[in-house]
Design a protein around this motif. Structure first.
Motif, PDB file in Angstrom:
ATOM      1  N   LYS A 101      37.687  -7.637 -70.002  1.00  0.00           N
ATOM      2  CA  LYS A 101      37.653  -9.306 -71.228  1.00  0.00           C
ATOM      3  C   LYS A 101      38.185  -7.990 -72.528  1.00  0.00           C
ATOM      4  N   GLY A 102      37.402  -7.403 -72.384  1.00  0.00           N
ATOM      5  CA  GLY A 102      37.197  -6.590 -73.628  1.00  0.00           C
ATOM      6  C   GLY A 102      37.441  -6.577 -74.634  1.00  0.00           C
ATOM      7  N   LEU A 106      40.861 -12.002 -80.253  1.00  0.00           N
ATOM      8  CA  LEU A 106      41.181 -13.157 -81.883  1.00  0.00           C
ATOM      9  C   LEU A 106      43.015 -14.219 -81.377  1.00  0.00           C
ATOM     10  N   ARG A 107      43.367 -13.845 -81.774  1.00  0.00           N
ATOM     11  CA  ARG A 107      44.968 -13.832 -81.961  1.00  0.00           C
ATOM     12  C   ARG A 107      45.971 -13.801 -80.109  1.00  0.00           C
ATOM     13  N   GLU A 108      45.415 -13.121 -79.405  1.00  0.00           N
ATOM     14  CA  GLU A 108      46.054 -13.247 -78.057  1.00  0.00           C
ATOM     15  C   GLU A 108      45.251 -14.447 -77.342  1.00  0.00           C
ATOM     16  N   ARG A 113      47.598 -16.354 -74.414  1.00  0.00           N
ATOM     17  CA  ARG A 113      47.523 -14.952 -73.707  1.00  0.00           C
ATOM     18  C   ARG A 113      46.419 -14.207 -72.863  1.00  0.00           C
ATOM     19  N   ALA A 114      44.869 -14.983 -72.880  1.00  0.00           N
ATOM     20  CA  ALA A 114      44.186 -14.382 -72.317  1.00  0.00           C
ATOM     21  C   ALA A 114      43.742 -14.150 -70.115  1.00  0.00           C
ATOM     22  N   TYR A 144      42.915 -14.777 -65.403  1.00  0.00           N
ATOM     23  CA  TYR A 144      44.195 -14.703 -63.887  1.00  0.00           C
ATOM     24  C   TYR A 144      45.264 -13.668 -64.367  1.00  0.00           C
ATOM     25  N   TRP A 145      45.421 -13.491 -65.386  1.00  0.00           N
ATOM     26  CA  TRP A 145      46.356 -11.770 -65.637  1.00  0.00           C
ATOM     27  C   TRP A 145      45.824 -11.242 -66.317  1.00  0.00           C
ATOM     28  N   ARG A 146      46.615 -10.089 -66.473  1.00  0.00           N
ATOM     29  CA  ARG A 146      45.939  -8.773 -67.214  1.00  0.00           C
ATOM     30  C   ARG A 146      45.849  -9.276 -68.549  1.00  0.00           C
ATOM     31  N   PRO A 147      45.184  -9.718 -69.688  1.00  0.00           N
ATOM     32  CA  PRO A 147      45.110 -10.868 -70.904  1.00  0.00           C
ATOM     33  C   PRO A 147      46.339  -9.682 -71.649  1.00  0.00           C
ATOM     34  N   GLY A 148      47.113 -10.367 -72.411  1.00  0.00           N
ATOM     35  CA  GLY A 148      47.914 -10.052 -73.226  1.00  0.00           C
ATOM     36  C   GLY A 148      49.860  -9.977 -72.004  1.00  0.00           C
TER      37      GLY A 148
END
Length: 383
Positions: A101-102, A106-108, A113-114, A144-148
């Motif tokens: 999660k690095g 903040l928008r995501e 979308r995180a 639980y999914w790749r962020p974004g």
């Protein structure tokens, strides 16, 4: 019936809204308790309520309409430069930058979308009511999914995530800042943390009426407890309560859980958004035009991988104009599973708040909001 009597007032030209509200009450049955309030250009033009035990000052569980209150605080901090939407969440909250999660910004995070829709082991209701516990658990959780790459509604935890960023950046909780910046500053009857003296005003939530047909529909549409949706709604935990019950837990009301623990009247819901977008009773608006544009700008739209439906989100809010075609572009707000709906429409100068006591079928913004909003906008157009 006496129970269906509509009380309150409407401004000249908005009589049709009262008639539609009365028709909703009559159609729902004798125990329908609800409130409806709307502002137009800072003037309260609709102020109605109906149902047994209900008054203008009754407080209902806000459910996810609480996310609207939480993210008004976030928007105000972005406006002041305290928070930067392009900054990585880990900049504010170093422990967040674990398990891939690095790079989450903040928008995501605010746009769902995180991928942090829940925790592998789930939460007890006592844990879920405490934003600090939820944030600590999710900071260590693998997404639980790749962020974004996708978005999905972080239904029970979004406020805890946003609130932890606020706490790390300011040293204060989102509940404290909401009370100071919105509730007390503008006289808004919305509480993220219900003071004990207001408990007598709270009307406990009631479940939906489940007929055999509705039970069959619920059974057919229910996702598995360990599915993505099941995890997001904490259904994989053996002690998980029904969604409609959440406001009835004292810990939820007292702590003012930022995702779903608010309590409010329709007056509070509508006024909260009215003061955000314009002057009410001579006060300066909470948000500046450029911040309002940001609050209403779509960040995620399309297939929600948690809900399995077409959804649209801005920075922590619903993109409400995507759900009600009468609204102006850039409208924003948040509904609640108990039937609540609340939003701001800056282009038309309208703020809207609706509460109801009995959860509708299915649990979501009450379907009567379609009728009420359409009638409100028709009235506003001819005034």
């Amino acid at each position: 019936m006496e129970e269906n009597m509509v009380r309150g007032t409407v401004a000249e030209g908005f009589e049709s809204v009262r008639e539609e509200f009365a028709a909703v009450a009559a159609g729902e049955g004798g125990d329908h308790a609800a409130q409806l309030v709307a502002y137009r250009h800072g003037e309260r033009v609709v102020d109605l309520w109906t149902g047994p035990e209900t008054t203008a000052d009754s407080l209902f569980g806000a459910y996810s309409a609480s996310k609207g209150a939480t993210h008004l605080v976030v928007a105000s901090l972005v406006q002041e430069g305290v928070l930067d939407l392009e900054q990585k969440v880990g900049h504010y909250w170093p422990q967040f930058a674990l398990e891939g999660k690095g790079d989450v910004t903040l928008r995501e995070l605010l746009a769902h979308r995180a991928g942090l829709v829940g925790a592998d082991t789930g939460f007890t209701i006592e844990e879920l009511a405490d934003d600090r516990i939820v944030a600590e658990r999710l900071g260590a959780q693998r997404p639980y999914w790749r962020p974004g790459t996708a978005f999905g509604y972080h239904a029970l935890v979004m406020g805890a995530l946003s609130g932890e960023v606020v706490r790390r950046a300011t040293g204060r909780s989102v509940q404290e800042l909401f009370a100071e910046r919105v509730r007390d500053a503008y006289g808004v009857d919305f509480h993220l943390g219900l003071p004990q003296e207001h408990e007598p005003r709270f009307l406990s939530a009631r479940p939906m009426v489940v007929t055999p047909e509705r039970l069959a529909a619920l059974t057919a549409s229910a996702s598995a407890p360990n599915s993505l949706s099941g995890i997001a709604f904490n259904r994989h935990h053996p002690q998980n309560p029904e969604v409609w019950e959440l406001p009835n837990f004292p810990a939820v009301r007292t702590l003012g859980t930022a995702s779903f623990g608010g309590t409010a009247s329709a007056r509070g819901l509508a006024r909260m958004y009215a003061v955000a977008i314009g002057s009410v009773d001579g006060t300066a608006p909470l948000l500046k035009p450029e911040t309002l544009a940001l609050a209403g700008q779509i960040q995620s739209i399309g297939h929600d991988v948690v809900l399995g439906e077409q959804k649209a989100f801005t920075i922590g809010f619903h993109a409400t104009s995507e759900y009600y075609p009468q609204l102006g572009q850039g409208s924003f707000g948040h509904s609640g599973a108990g039937g609540q709906q609340a939003f701001a429409d800056p282009r038309n100068g309208i703020a809207y708040g609706y509460t109801r006591r009995r959860t509708p079928f299915p649990a979501a913004a009450g379907p009567e909001n379609d009728r009420l909003i359409r009638t409100l906008y028709q009235a506003a157009a001819t005034r």
